[in-house]
Write a protein that holds these residues in place. Structure first.
Motif, short mmCIF file in Angstrom:
data_model
loop_
_atom_site.label_atom_id
_atom_site.label_comp_id
_atom_site.label_asym_id
_atom_site.label_seq_id
_atom_site.Cartn_x
_atom_site.Cartn_y
_atom_site.Cartn_z
N LEU A 44 0.82 -1.21 0.00
CA LEU A 44 0.00 0.00 0.00
C LEU A 44 0.85 1.25 0.00
O LEU A 44 0.54 2.24 -0.68
CB LEU A 44 -0.92 0.00 1.22
CG LEU A 44 -2.18 -0.86 1.14
CD1 LEU A 44 -2.89 -0.88 2.49
CD2 LEU A 44 -3.13 -0.33 0.06
N ARG A 48 1.58 4.33 -3.38
CA ARG A 48 1.50 5.79 -3.41
C ARG A 48 2.66 6.40 -4.18
O ARG A 48 2.70 7.62 -4.39
CB ARG A 48 1.46 6.33 -1.98
CG ARG A 48 0.32 5.75 -1.14
CD ARG A 48 0.32 6.31 0.27
NE ARG A 48 -0.56 5.55 1.16
CZ ARG A 48 -1.86 5.73 1.27
NH1 ARG A 48 -2.46 6.66 0.52
NH2 ARG A 48 -2.60 5.01 2.10
N ALA A 65 -2.74 -2.37 -6.20
CA ALA A 65 -3.04 -1.78 -4.88
C ALA A 65 -3.46 -0.32 -5.02
O ALA A 65 -4.34 0.15 -4.29
CB ALA A 65 -1.83 -1.90 -3.96
N ARG A 66 -2.85 0.39 -5.96
CA ARG A 66 -3.24 1.79 -6.19
C ARG A 66 -4.68 1.86 -6.70
O ARG A 66 -5.45 2.72 -6.29
CB ARG A 66 -2.28 2.43 -7.19
CG ARG A 66 -2.59 3.88 -7.53
CD ARG A 66 -2.50 4.79 -6.28
NE ARG A 66 -2.59 6.20 -6.66
CZ ARG A 66 -1.54 6.96 -6.94
NH1 ARG A 66 -0.31 6.44 -6.88
NH2 ARG A 66 -1.70 8.21 -7.28
N LEU A 69 -6.89 1.37 -3.78
CA LEU A 69 -6.98 2.59 -2.97
C LEU A 69 -7.94 3.59 -3.60
O LEU A 69 -8.73 4.25 -2.90
CB LEU A 69 -5.60 3.22 -2.82
CG LEU A 69 -4.64 2.57 -1.82
CD1 LEU A 69 -3.26 3.19 -1.94
CD2 LEU A 69 -5.16 2.73 -0.40
N GLU A 70 -7.88 3.73 -4.92
CA GLU A 70 -8.74 4.69 -5.61
C GLU A 70 -10.20 4.26 -5.56
O GLU A 70 -11.10 5.10 -5.46
CB GLU A 70 -8.28 4.86 -7.06
CG GLU A 70 -6.89 5.43 -7.23
CD GLU A 70 -6.76 6.85 -6.73
OE1 GLU A 70 -7.78 7.57 -6.72
OE2 GLU A 70 -5.65 7.24 -6.32
N GLY A 73 -10.67 2.90 -1.19
CA GLY A 73 -10.04 3.58 -0.08
C GLY A 73 -9.16 2.63 0.70
O GLY A 73 -8.77 1.57 0.22
N GLU A 74 -8.86 3.00 1.94
CA GLU A 74 -7.95 2.19 2.77
C GLU A 74 -8.73 1.07 3.46
O GLU A 74 -8.85 1.02 4.68
CB GLU A 74 -7.24 3.10 3.76
CG GLU A 74 -6.35 4.13 3.09
CD GLU A 74 -5.81 5.18 4.03
OE1 GLU A 74 -6.33 5.27 5.17
OE2 GLU A 74 -4.91 5.93 3.64
N LEU A 79 -8.93 -4.04 -0.63
CA LEU A 79 -7.63 -4.44 -1.19
C LEU A 79 -7.63 -5.91 -1.55
O LEU A 79 -7.18 -6.30 -2.64
CB LEU A 79 -6.53 -4.14 -0.16
CG LEU A 79 -5.11 -4.49 -0.59
CD1 LEU A 79 -4.64 -3.60 -1.72
CD2 LEU A 79 -4.14 -4.41 0.61
N LEU A 414 -0.01 4.60 7.07
CA LEU A 414 -1.43 4.38 6.83
C LEU A 414 -2.30 5.03 7.90
O LEU A 414 -3.25 5.75 7.59
CB LEU A 414 -1.73 2.87 6.77
CG LEU A 414 -3.19 2.49 6.50
CD1 LEU A 414 -3.61 2.91 5.10
CD2 LEU A 414 -3.40 0.99 6.69
#
Length: 505
Positions: A44, A48, A65-66, A69-70, A73-74, A79, A414
């Motif tokens: 994660l 970034r 993973a990006r 995230l988009e 989210g976290e 994921l 994070l």
């Protein structure tokens, strides 16, 4: 008018999709039960900083993973949705291999379920790691080779090369599989395609896809080679490569499916009907030997089993056709019972379903550490935040958080922003390239180091806190890196200290 066989064929494919969606649903409903694993925290963080390469792995996994995230989210479950999805896709492809080899619906479902309950496949669907995507690429190449052997369509070498290129952008052990594909060509009638431009076009495509990462490696002095050598040496020294062959029976494939993949080997090498698909046998045996000689981890071979399940399902179906109906029904019933038992075996061990510290949890923790390493990261960040807030405001400005491993750095980065923490710095893997920040730290909150290690770097170090978690679970952090220090007065200027901090893990 659609032929009856076409309708049945489509129904078989839809059945595979429904089974795969059922498996995906199991993961979706269970994958959020614990927290992020230390490896996921690192990915994660790397997500970034999108690049064509990272110290520990090629770029595809951080890219996915990006995307996670988009989109989500976290989110732990968000994921892991992607790793669960690709494992479900591999399940469908296993069934399609059977279909393209001439197997009927029973054999397709048998092979797909055998692939689904493999313990390694289950854990790959329960965590976000590059091995999940590597698994899909191996299975996809195997399916395409089955298509090639069935249709004799040389154009299939182009997607085969493309998938191998994507595999090299996912996990470098794909090179072992690529070598095995090349060897299978020379050891089988596939060598006729050496005269085909499509095969060489596939080779060129794979190299073109891999080229950006190769350029990145050149620009970074092949740091991943040094990383892999360091990790492999460590694994051998601490015994992580021991039991390679035994673990094939119990983890890479489910022990309840042992007769099926043994039947697959028999079909490919000793059965006349299976001779045409013998290259699949080489795609299992060659990497088996290569990883054994190279002292690879046992799970490196896990993606090779679906093609054996496919071949074994074909052999089983042929055998059932030779039995009297009563005996055939008994064998089918026994097979379903074995698969159900295997599903329980794999699910209990590899799905995140047990309440923390329950007897089942403690049982799985005695077998592998994947779940215990998902506990305590928010608490770690909160402990560091409480230490950071005790410092005078004027000192907080030039205080850094220096971590010894990527799990700690990933957790701080994070959870830390909402706690008012600066981003963590670390000398491990790709973190080292990001440096120590815009200003030299006057002091650091140091975690992941022993007292001896801390005092080798700084003149003054005081214990400021300890790593704990609300469950009292013992894991790497609470066992080996329990103390958190506040250190000042570095023994060397940061531009001299930083090269000494570079490490691999």
């Amino acid at each position: 008018m659609i032929a009856q066989s076409d309708r049945l064929d489509r129904r078989g494919v839809w059945l595979l999709i429904v089974l795969a969606l059922a498996r995906l649903a199991v993961h979706v409903f269970t994958n959020g039960n614990y927290g992020f694993h230390r490896d996921e925290l690192a990915v994660l963080d790397d997500a970034r900083y999108l690049a064509w390469g990272y110290v520990a792995y090629p770029p595809i996994t951080p890219f996915v993973a990006r995307v996670a995230l988009e989109v989500f989210g976290e989110s732990v479950g968000g994921l892991r949705f992607f790793s669960a999805l690709v494992q479900s896709m591999a399940m469908v492809l296993t069934g399609l291999m059977v279909r393209d080899m001439g197997g009927r619906r029973y054999a397709q479902v048998l092979a797909a379920l055998a692939a689904a309950i493999a313990p390694m496949s289950l854990i790959m669907g329960s965590m976000f790691q590059y091995i999940a995507f590597d698994y899909l690429w191996w299975v996809t190449v195997a399916w395409l080779i089955v298509r090639l052997l069935t249709t004799d369509d040389a154009r299939l070498w182009l997607p085969i090369g493309g998938i191998i290129g994507l595999g090299m952008l996912t996990k470098y052990t794909m090179v072992f599989f690529a070598v095995s594909v090349a060897a299978a060509v020379f050891l089988s009638p596939l060598r006729k395609f050496l005269r085909s431009g499509w095969l060489w076009a596939g080779v060129v495509l794979s190299l073109l896809i891999f080229a950006p990462n190769l350029i990145w490696q050149i620009q970074h002095d092949f740091v991943s080679v040094r990383f892999l050598d360091s990790i492999h040496t460590r694994d051998v020294e601490i015994g992580r490569t021991d039991g390679y062959l035994a673990m094939q029976l119990f983890v890479s494939a489910n022990p309840f499916t042992l007769p099926l993949w043994i039947a697959g080997l028999y079909y490919l090498f000793l059965s006349a009907p299976g001779r045409v698909y013998r290259p699949l046998g080489w795609l299992y045996l060659i990497p088996l030997v290569l990883f054994l000689v190279a002292k690879g981890r046992f799970y490196y071979l896990a993606p090779a089993y679906p093609m054996l399940f496919a071949a074994g399902a074909i052999r089983t179906e042929l055998w059932l056709g030779s039995l009297v109906p009563k005996k055939a029904r008994a064998v089918r019933a026994t097979t379903w019972v074995a698969l159900a038992a295997g599903a329980v075996f794999g699910g209990v061990l590899m799905l995140p379903i047990a309440p923390v510290n329950s007897p089942l949890w403690k049982f799985t923790a005695g077998i592998h550490d994947n779940f215990v390493e998902q506990i305590g990261w928010p608490e770690l960040a909160q402990t560091v935040a409480s230490i950071y807030r005790t410092l005078p405001v004027e000192q907080q400005i030039d205080t850094a958080i220096l971590t010894g491993n990527y799990g700690e750095a990933g957790a701080i980065n994070l959870y830390g922003p909402q706690l008012g923490l600066p981003r963590a710095i670390s000398g491990i893997n790709s973190y080292w390239y990001r440096g120590w920040g815009e200003r030299e730290p006057a002091r650091v909150i140091l975690l992941g180091f022993s007292r001896e290690g801390a005092e080798r770097l700084f003149h003054s170090c005081e214990v400021a806190g300890t790593v704990t978690n609300r469950y009292g679970v013992e894991n790497e952090e609470t066992r080996f890196h329990r103390e958190i220090f506040v250190c000042s007065q570095p023994r060397e200027p940061w531009d001299m200290l930083w090269p000494r901090l570079q490490s691999f893990g």
